[in-house]
Enzyme design. Structure first.
Site, PDB file in Angstrom:
ATOM      1  CD  GLU B 329      -2.942   1.208   2.170  1.00  0.00           C
ATOM      2  OE1 GLU B 329      -2.960   0.208   3.211  1.00  0.00           O
ATOM      3  OE2 GLU B 329      -3.978   2.006   2.042  1.00  0.00           O
ATOM      4  CE  LYS B 350      -8.324  -2.613   8.086  1.00  0.00           C
ATOM      5  NZ  LYS B 350      -8.494  -1.490   6.997  1.00  0.00           N
ATOM      6  CG  HIS B 355      -8.362  -6.143   9.082  1.00  0.00           C
ATOM      7  ND1 HIS B 355      -9.469  -5.552   8.359  1.00  0.00           N
ATOM      8  CD2 HIS B 355      -7.993  -7.098   8.020  1.00  0.00           C
ATOM      9  CE1 HIS B 355      -9.468  -6.035   7.346  1.00  0.00           C
ATOM     10  NE2 HIS B 355      -8.588  -6.894   6.843  1.00  0.00           N
ATOM     11  CG  PHE B 414      -8.587 -13.296   0.943  1.00  0.00           C
ATOM     12  CD1 PHE B 414      -7.327 -12.705   1.247  1.00  0.00           C
ATOM     13  CD2 PHE B 414      -9.383 -13.696   1.767  1.00  0.00           C
ATOM     14  CE1 PHE B 414      -6.814 -13.156   2.725  1.00  0.00           C
ATOM     15  CE2 PHE B 414      -8.988 -14.042   2.999  1.00  0.00           C
ATOM     16  CZ  PHE B 414      -7.597 -13.844   3.419  1.00  0.00           C
TER      17      PHE B 414
END
Lengths: 120, 433
Positions: B329, B350, B355, B414
């Site tokens: 990221e 987070k 999460h 995912f």
């Protein structure tokens, strides 16, 4: 109604979330086989599963009252109720007989046939 | 250039609800974000001497450890009948509480909920916890027994199945499944539905069980932090991060046509200005190392919103605190912002919450909405030793006392699904940029 009948842990587990009065009625019937206790237990178990709740006590409804058309019991809730009966009384309610149940009396009769020694 | 095909209406966030590790209402969540107070605590996922994962973002004021709803406990302000509870998983209870908050906040009436102009988009992973219990019953009875609510209370979609009938919602109802990007997709598509005039408003609800089955199972991928210290277990972008900390709960947002929200006098937290998505095409579970998919999602979101990187004042990162994901990221952010000489404040909340998987985007977009309306920019908690890849990026260690004008919110799931949302501080005077 009596407070003197012992309430087992198993009974409490099966009847989690039910009103205490219904738990006591079930314990009394299991301990005595008393007809009046059986009726109170049956109506208590049925009432707990109804939504919305009927406007007056179930004991005031005639035995010919249709469970679905008048009391709003749906087929899924009927299965929940049957599981409770089966666990509570250690019986097996045959599917072919369940589908014939239409009224309070039908349900009462089905249980009485399944429960050995239950007064008719 | 702004995408002009679907922007006839302005889309705003006009209601919020939270059941989260850092607070069970908007006021408590706002305090936690301002003070960077985390909601992580020691947690036993299952009995076991050798469990390496010892921390979670716990939900306070609830007890949903039992498989039977009659044994659940929740705050007194909420009241639920048996016929509502009987088909809920634990996170369904949280979702109902969050939606109750949203309805009160947004001043929604039963008539509006049922008018056909109100939709419901949700995401959760279902409830493996409850499903395991019911499937064990099925096998133990050799096929004779399974709870009649065993399917609808456990499979993904359970939030739709339960919430839509209860609130008599007759508009668009749909579930989203893109793992940890699910509720970002839900928000994006909800905005499109409203922009196209198909719906006046859509509730977006994300929720997750915090359980051994839903959360600890990530341990098999070595995705969870083994750090036993709640104060440092979740430390996105820190050199010493070692995985994410799981959490659950629920978050609910109301996306609405601005004119509709204004007419009702609903609170307007901010405007959903645009969104974009792109996929990695790389791996079923691991983020593409250079962050190309996420970078493309951000570019598409900026394009859809009609803004440039320099317009972004704050970037709420996906930042789960995994070594690979955070690095990917950071590279994606640099690819988008550095060439433009732009330097938004960046943080991953987070660090505070853990999460929340499929509900994470709804939760964090809710945080962004609070930041825009209440006037602050969440800082990066638990950042002691920044990853070298943070070089050149602005990660404030404390919450800033001013609101950004524009926020970019990243989410990744995912399979390499990436979604970016653009939010703007609400001003009735703003029109297309």
């Amino acid at each position: 109604m009596s407070d003197s009948h012992p309430i087992s842990d198993e009974l409490r587990t099966i009847l989690r979330g039910f009103p205490e009065e219904t738990v006591r009625d079930c314990a009394e019937f299991k301990g005595t086989g008393d007809r009046a206790a059986f009726d109170r237990a049956l109506l208590g178990l049925l009432h707990h599963h109804l939504s919305p709740k009927p406007p007056r006590p179930l004991s005031t409804y005639p035995g010919t009252t249709p469970l679905v058309a008048e009391l709003g019991l749906d087929s899924i809730t009927m299965v929940e109720l049957v599981f409770i009966f089966e666990d509570l009384f250690q019986v097996k309610l045959p599917q072919e007989e369940l589908v014939k149940v239409v009224t309070i009396d039908d349900l009462r009769a089905l249980l009485q046939r399944a429960l050995p020694g239950t007064p008719a | 250039m702004k995408n002009t095909t679907v922007d006839a209406r302005r889309v705003v966030i006009s209601g919020l609800g939270f059941i989260s590790s850092i607070g069970n209402d908007a006021a408590e969540v706002t305090r936690s974000l301002r003070e960077l107070r985390h909601g992580l605590a020691p947690h036993e996922f299952m009995p076991g001497q050798y469990l390496p994962v010892k921390v979670a973002g716990t939900i306070k004021g609830f007890d949903t450890r039992s498989t039977h709803h009659a044994e659940w406990r929740w705050p007194e302000r909420y009241s639920f009948a048996r016929d509502v509870l009987r088909s809920l998983p634990p996170h369904g209870l949280h979702a109902f509480c969050a939606v109750e908050q949203l309805i009160a906040d947004a001043r929604l009436t039963p008539e509006l909920l049922a008018d056909g102009e109100t939709g419901l988009f949700t995401a959760s992973a279902g409830s493996p916890f409850l499903q395991r219990h019911y499937l064990n019953q099925l096998h133990a009875s050799e096929g004779a027994r399974m709870h009649p609510m065993g399917v609808v209370s456990t499979i993904p979609g359970t939030l739709n199945f339960n919430l839509a009938p209860h609130y008599r919602i007759r508009g668009a109802v749909c579930g989203f499944v893109s793992a940890c990007a699910s509720t970002a997709h839900a928000i994006g598509y909800a905005a499109d539905e409203i922009r196209r005039g198909r719906q006046q408003r859509i509730l977006v609800v994300g929720a997750e069980d915090l359980s051994c089955e839903s959360t600890y199972s990530f341990q098999s991928m070595r995705a969870l932090s083994r750090n036993p210290d709640p104060d440092t277990a979740s430390r996105p972008f820190d050199r010493d991060r070692d995985g994410f900390v799981g959490t659950g709960g629920a978050a609910a947002l109301l996306l609405e046509d601005a004119a509709s929200a204004q007419a009702r006098g609903a609170p307007i937290y901010g405007e959903l200005l645009g969104w974009g998505q792109a996929s990695d095409g790389y791996n079923m579970a691991i983020a593409e190392p250079e962050g190309r998919g996420l970078a493309e999602a951000m570019r598409r979101a900026l394009l859809d919103a009609g803004i440039t990187p320099a317009d972004v004042g704050y970037l709420n990162a996906h930042g789960t605190s995994t070594p690979n994901g955070d690095l990917s990221e950071l590279r994606a952010i640099k690819a988008v912002f550095s060439p433009a000489g732009a330097g938004p404040a960046i943080s991953s909340t987070k660090a505070l919450t853990g999460h929340a998987l499929s509900m994470a985007s709804a939760l964090e977009t809710g945080f962004c909405a609070l930041a825009l309306r209440e006037g602050f920019t969440p800082g990066q908690a638990h950042l002691a030793n920044p990853d070298p890849a943070c070089e050149g990026l602005h990660l404030p260690r404390h919450t800033l006392p001013t609101a950004p004008e524009i926020i970019l919110k990243n989410s990744s799931g995912f399979g390499g699904s990436n979604v970016s949302l653009v939010l703007r501080r609400w001003s009735a005077a703003n029109r297309d940029t």
